[in-house]
Design an enzyme around this catalytic site. Structure first.
Site, mmCIF file in Angstrom:
data_model
loop_
_atom_site.group_PDB
_atom_site.id
_atom_site.type_symbol
_atom_site.label_atom_id
_atom_site.label_comp_id
_atom_site.label_asym_id
_atom_site.label_seq_id
_atom_site.Cartn_x
_atom_site.Cartn_y
_atom_site.Cartn_z
ATOM 1 N N ARG A 107 5.620 30.455 63.487
ATOM 2 C CA ARG A 107 5.609 31.698 64.267
ATOM 3 C C ARG A 107 6.993 32.174 64.694
ATOM 4 O O ARG A 107 7.156 33.335 65.050
ATOM 5 C CB ARG A 107 4.710 31.554 65.491
ATOM 6 N N ASP A 108 8.003 31.326 64.670
ATOM 7 C CA ASP A 108 9.337 31.781 65.075
ATOM 8 C C ASP A 108 10.410 31.120 64.224
ATOM 9 O O ASP A 108 11.443 30.698 64.737
ATOM 10 C CB ASP A 108 9.567 31.473 66.560
#
Length: 204
Positions: A107-108
């Protein structure tokens, strides 16, 4: 990052210690951004190769909430040209809601979160994991060291290495764009020009 030991009764984790190495060994420090994207792609392919554990939040849940807020958000975007990519993102997200996926997106995973290492399984730091489609993980590699002329080439490289269905990956990437736009609107800030441009470039 490895987890050598844990104690479920006290929720204690013993994590691998990672030293920050020479910046040139991070994807962010590679002179060739295309090479950096391939590093990210290989790492994402490894991270998303297994199903997510039970109990994690799902991108589908996030997407449902975002779509409910789209009319409210559009009413707060004064420029009609900016409203169009927001609408397009919402339309793409609706198409993939029935199949949210079951992988483990980081996600990041931007260029600074793939740590330089001598190990073959290069560590990734600062995850914000979900249970969902790997396509939800691609946006950071598109907007880091942003180059509008490279967006589609990067998208092709990422989906190729990960073996993703392009249309599903496109839709989940646009879900991330929609999420970022919603945050800007909620905070009373103008929509980010890079996010809007990525949304336009990934339109059919």
């Amino acid at each position: 990052m490895r987890l050598p030991e844990h104690d479920a009764s006290t929720c204690t984790l013993l994590l691998e210690r990672l030293e920050r190495l020479d910046e040139t060994r991070l994807p962010a420090g590679l002179p060739d951004a295309r090479e950096a994207v391939l590093v990210i792609a290989g790492l994402l392919a490894r991270l998303t190769a297994v199903p997510a554990p039970a109990g994690l939040r799902r991108p589908g849940d996030i997407a449902h909430a975002m779509l409910e807020q789209v009319p409210w958000a559009l009413a707060r975007v004064p420029d009609p040209a900016d409203r169009r990519p927001v609408r397009d993102c919402a339309a793409a997200v609706r198409e993939v809601l029935p199949e949210p996926g079951d992988r483990l997106p980081h996600r990041d995973l931007h260029f600074d979160n793939a740590v330089g290492s001598d190990r073959a399984d290069r560590p990734a730091i600062d995850p914000k994991p979900l249970a969902g489609d790997p396509g939800f993980d691609l946006l950071p590699a598109l907007d880091n060291r942003y180059d509008p002329g490279e967006v589609r080439r990067r998208f092709d490289a990422l989906t190729g290495v990960l073996g993703l269905d392009r249309e599903r990956a496109r839709a989940w990437t646009l879900a991330r764009v929609l999420q970022n736009c919603r945050w800007e609107i909620e905070d009373g800030r103008p929509l980010d020009a890079v996010q809007l441009e990525i949304g336009r470039l990934l339109r059919r």
